[in-house]
Design a protein around this motif. Sequence first.
Motif: not given
Length: 215
Positions: A196-206
């Motif tokens: 979930y931490v990784d997915e949060l990073q991807i969401w923010y980056k996108n």
Amino acid sequence: MASVTLVTDAEEALRATERKANFQRLTRLLMCGGVRMLREKFDSIHPPTGLPLTLDDSATRDSLKTAKLFKAQWDCLYPSPGTFGKSTDFDITLIFRLFRTICNLTEPVTKWDNPPSSTDHSLEADLVRIKEYRNSVHGHSSTMEITGFEFRHLWKEISEALLRIAGSMSVAKRDEWKKSTDKLLSDPLTPEAQRYVDELQIWYKNDMELKDAVK
């Protein structure tokens, strides 16, 4: 004289703490609960069975052109001639763009990219809140720790926004989500926390890439 136990930097960094647990719970609330909730809300506006007709409509295509979507997002909506994407394939960044362009929502007085008024509990304001609180949680990603005071504040604000969104669909949906969020608050954390931490990073980056592209 009492002995002093020295803790190395490595042990301190890896030791499970309440602050780390706070970060992981909030990340899971956003990335597991929040993302699913927003997809369910989108489906309530554009049911999966009717979404192809909506996407095939010329007015919808014209509206989407104003959203300045990336090619990958266009390809997700229109994989090939005559075929259309499914909401289960849309990432959270794309779902937010669709909320703003093809869901007949009214832009908040404070606009889509600014924090809404604390008294504005409209669906549109709560959508903005989810992104604003996403930014707040992401701001702690370098340490992956959140204090108890900030955790209680963010948990209250995020969960209440999610429950209002659920309530806009039905009372039963709100009750279902209230039970699930209460359970998440007390359940033991699982090894999935890092995902979930990784997915949060991807969401923010996108989102940041899209914001830069629109500018």
